[in-house]
Write a protein that holds these residues in place. Sequence first.
Motif, mmCIF file in Angstrom:
data_model
loop_
_atom_site.group_PDB
_atom_site.id
_atom_site.type_symbol
_atom_site.label_atom_id
_atom_site.label_comp_id
_atom_site.label_asym_id
_atom_site.label_seq_id
_atom_site.Cartn_x
_atom_site.Cartn_y
_atom_site.Cartn_z
ATOM 1 N N PRO A 155 61.335 3.786 -11.122
ATOM 2 C CA PRO A 155 61.012 5.023 -10.379
ATOM 3 C C PRO A 155 60.187 4.721 -9.136
ATOM 4 C CG PRO A 155 59.662 4.828 -12.361
ATOM 5 C CD PRO A 155 60.689 3.734 -12.441
ATOM 6 N N GLY A 156 60.299 5.601 -8.159
ATOM 7 C CA GLY A 156 59.550 5.438 -6.918
ATOM 8 C C GLY A 156 58.292 6.279 -6.906
ATOM 9 N N LEU A 157 57.448 6.015 -5.929
ATOM 10 C CA LEU A 157 56.181 6.724 -5.790
ATOM 11 C C LEU A 157 56.260 7.743 -4.655
ATOM 12 C CD1 LEU A 157 53.517 3.878 -6.116
ATOM 13 C CD2 LEU A 157 53.897 5.751 -7.724
ATOM 14 N N PRO A 158 55.491 8.813 -4.744
ATOM 15 C CA PRO A 158 55.380 9.733 -3.597
ATOM 16 C C PRO A 158 54.619 9.034 -2.477
ATOM 17 C CG PRO A 158 53.779 10.318 -5.280
ATOM 18 C CD PRO A 158 54.651 9.235 -5.873
ATOM 19 N N PRO A 159 54.803 9.476 -1.242
ATOM 20 C CA PRO A 159 54.145 8.775 -0.115
ATOM 21 C C PRO A 159 52.647 9.046 -0.080
ATOM 22 C CG PRO A 159 55.283 10.733 0.656
ATOM 23 C CD PRO A 159 55.639 10.589 -0.790
ATOM 24 N N LYS A 160 51.956 8.139 0.617
ATOM 25 C CA LYS A 160 50.524 8.337 0.848
ATOM 26 C C LYS A 160 50.341 8.521 2.354
ATOM 27 C CE LYS A 160 46.030 6.151 0.803
ATOM 28 N NZ LYS A 160 45.258 4.932 0.595
ATOM 29 N N LYS A 161 50.400 9.717 2.833
ATOM 30 C CA LYS A 161 50.298 9.959 4.265
ATOM 31 C C LYS A 161 49.227 10.993 4.527
ATOM 32 C CE LYS A 161 54.555 8.605 6.528
ATOM 33 N NZ LYS A 161 55.666 9.038 7.383
ATOM 34 N N PHE A 162 48.153 10.506 5.099
ATOM 35 C CA PHE A 162 47.102 11.390 5.560
ATOM 36 C C PHE A 162 46.859 11.089 7.032
ATOM 37 C CE2 PHE A 162 45.380 11.251 1.030
ATOM 38 C CZ PHE A 162 46.002 12.447 0.716
ATOM 39 N N THR A 163 46.638 12.135 7.805
ATOM 40 C CA THR A 163 46.276 11.908 9.198
ATOM 41 C C THR A 163 44.873 11.324 9.244
ATOM 42 O OG1 THR A 163 47.602 13.804 9.843
ATOM 43 C CG2 THR A 163 46.008 12.991 11.458
ATOM 44 N N VAL A 164 44.714 10.246 10.003
ATOM 45 C CA VAL A 164 43.432 9.547 10.033
ATOM 46 C C VAL A 164 42.332 10.493 10.502
ATOM 47 C CG1 VAL A 164 42.142 7.628 11.037
ATOM 48 C CG2 VAL A 164 44.575 7.366 10.459
ATOM 49 N N SER B 139 41.044 15.967 6.754
ATOM 50 C CA SER B 139 40.912 16.213 5.323
ATOM 51 C C SER B 139 42.302 16.266 4.685
ATOM 52 C CB SER B 139 40.174 17.527 5.079
ATOM 53 O OG SER B 139 38.882 17.469 5.625
ATOM 54 N N PRO B 140 42.432 15.778 3.463
ATOM 55 C CA PRO B 140 43.734 15.839 2.783
ATOM 56 C C PRO B 140 44.182 17.286 2.606
ATOM 57 C CG PRO B 140 42.228 14.364 1.649
ATOM 58 C CD PRO B 140 41.417 15.105 2.660
ATOM 59 N N ASP B 141 45.426 17.520 2.897
ATOM 60 C CA ASP B 141 45.986 18.839 2.716
ATOM 61 C C ASP B 141 46.177 19.109 1.223
ATOM 62 O OD1 ASP B 141 48.919 20.358 2.439
ATOM 63 O OD2 ASP B 141 47.541 21.239 3.894
ATOM 64 N N SER B 142 45.680 20.257 0.745
ATOM 65 C CA SER B 142 45.717 20.548 -0.689
ATOM 66 C C SER B 142 47.149 20.632 -1.206
ATOM 67 C CB SER B 142 44.976 21.852 -0.973
ATOM 68 O OG SER B 142 45.593 22.921 -0.267
ATOM 69 N N GLN C 121 48.830 18.228 -4.029
ATOM 70 C CA GLN C 121 49.493 18.765 -5.212
ATOM 71 C C GLN C 121 50.874 18.145 -5.390
ATOM 72 O OE1 GLN C 121 50.920 22.931 -5.215
ATOM 73 N NE2 GLN C 121 49.611 23.232 -7.012
ATOM 74 N N LYS C 122 51.621 18.010 -4.288
ATOM 75 C CA LYS C 122 52.949 17.399 -4.364
ATOM 76 C C LYS C 122 52.841 15.932 -4.772
ATOM 77 C CE LYS C 122 55.316 20.386 -1.025
ATOM 78 N NZ LYS C 122 56.028 20.444 0.269
ATOM 79 N N ARG C 123 51.827 15.238 -4.255
ATOM 80 C CA ARG C 123 51.679 13.824 -4.606
ATOM 81 C C ARG C 123 51.316 13.665 -6.076
ATOM 82 N NH1 ARG C 123 47.639 9.860 -1.388
ATOM 83 N NH2 ARG C 123 46.113 10.654 -2.870
ATOM 84 N N ARG C 124 50.444 14.536 -6.575
ATOM 85 C CA ARG C 124 50.093 14.455 -7.994
ATOM 86 C C ARG C 124 51.320 14.685 -8.867
ATOM 87 N NH1 ARG C 124 49.432 18.137 -11.597
ATOM 88 N NH2 ARG C 124 49.390 19.807 -10.043
#
Length: 694
Positions: A360-369, A372-375, A379-382
Amino acid sequence: MNSSIFGTNESEDPWENGWASSQPLASSTSTPFGGGGGAASGLLASSSILHDTHTGGGTSSILGDSSVLAHPAGLDASSSSTTPYNVPASYTALYEKLATISTSTQLDQHFFNPLIAAELLTSFQKSKILDVIFDHNLLPANNSNKFYQILGLLALELDVPGSGDFVSLQFHLNNLPDFPESAISAFNGDSEREHETGRSGPAALVSPSASTYFADPLNAQLANTSISEDDHHGGRSSLVVDPILTDHTSIQRKQSDVGAASKSTSDIDGPSDVRELNSYVNEIRDTFHPLSASPKKTVRIKEVPEKEGLLFKHINYNITHDLNLGLQCPAGSKKVIRRYSDFVWLLEFLLKKYPFRVIPGLPPKKFTVGSSPDSQFLQKRRRGLYRFLNQLVKHPVLVQEPVVVTFLSVPTDLATWRKQAKVDYSLEFKGLKISTHFINSIWPAIGDEFLKDWQKSEQDVTKLIEVWTKIVLLVERYEKRQQQISYDNGKFVEMLHKFQDLNGSIYPNSVEQSRIIGGTNQDDISSMNDSLGSISNFFNKSSQLLIDESYTINTTILEKFKNYLDYLYSLQELFERSKKLSINNIPQLQNRIQENEKKYAKISTDDADIKGSELAKLRQVIINDKQEIFQQLNRDWLIKECCFREFVMFQETQYLVGEMWIEWSQGRFKFQEKFGALQESLNGQVSVDMPYGR
């Protein structure tokens, strides 16, 4: 060559033995360039690996322990008079005729050349048997003991190609196979009778006693050192393009012509074989259960924010489960804290060790430098991490991996654990040999069908992903529409309340407001407002009903749609990895062996003083190349078997489609039932109470 795909060092070669060793061979005699060998030389014969189920000594033949295997029946290669028990009559008859043989030239003249001319033996098989003869001092052959051992080597090789090695000989001394009539005819020079009886050519490689199993495909490939145009394309260029499927599928096809030892496709189609194959496939499928499990068999995950420093913070994930992960994991409820980077490391490890599995693959880890992380993104990443873990624990092989067990059960910080632990990144096939049952029984029956299925799936999986992605988007859009309808229902309630508050101004409904008009409107406006209240109540209840349905779709049904999409992506990635990682250089090695064999033959006829050292070097190079071919062939078969099993297990994911649509249909039906009940109640109230005339 390194047999590991990921470049582990040479000492980790799972097949490292005397063949690939740089040390000189046990025998100082310069021998022909066969790859065979027995216990005394420390060379592990390929027949010992592939035919361990056919030898009388069980797994001992694989070990090649000369101290144990050299003299199991009291027969020593150097003994002068001891005769093995149960010598077939054909052996004694040949000894009476050819007892004067003492040199390798005479062996060529009276044994090997006639068998090669009759196409009962190949040049490679001859060189391999000669290698064993020299290594174990079986010359001169005018001694009956040595003569019978040489005949035994030949008979074993004719019975099952690849089994003419010293270890197999020792285990068969009390039950040596008889010579087929075709071989005796070849010795007598009666080749015409062979052709009349149809026993010449490849069909004469085996005796009727071997008709219950197949010849060794790997040894057959090694025996054929010439490379035809068909070999380069694997005999299937029109069928498949994936290297894992094209390199050596011709091996089995070549074996289909091997006399009584092979089974034709029509033989395999018998009812008993079909039942056996169905049972084999069903056993594989029974190990994989991708459908939704009970909460006790599910890995749960939730976010645990943790601040670090002034500018940045990272998200920890609290993972809990009650899974029984075997002896390496304690019983009871488990709880560990992991970071997203830990998930990334785990995936990298699995891709290195299990590249031919559906991972299985992982969801991406993309945060704008700096932001703040978008809630919603969190939620989608979790949810993506939740799908990753639960797909992982449902895989029958990956869930048993010690690193996976540690990831899910050891509460220590994973980064700290990684510094202390010795993690084995080597390929899962390290030290394994291909199952003879798979290459001799299963693959001949399902090989062609599997290759076509694999190719068709590889071609269509991308289109299927595109279609299913659109279905997921439509489900998401539907869920958003339900949310919008719920919002609109709330607006209905708000506007109806305002209308009720204001309608008394234009419709006076009391004598205080208007003595004449107010008196005539009083009952009607009151009934109308009561009905509008019932409509507001309907919208309130239907709004809550829509919220509940939207929550169900968003948290369960939509996640199952995405879970199936994850499986499709994992299969697509397996196709891509198999193309990149199943490459080999067997044709190049075969060409090099042919060239070096020619050089060996040329140097052997020269009288130069350096002939001995040159021969020894060439011989070692050829032996190493043959061992490398054997390693690569074994690895290719292991990859084929692994991909076949993964493809068969993947068939179970079709029931995910059924599960999600059944749940969607049942959910919609229940929603419509509840909504219909609300609508029916509203209709009864409004129809009775709402005034529509004086």
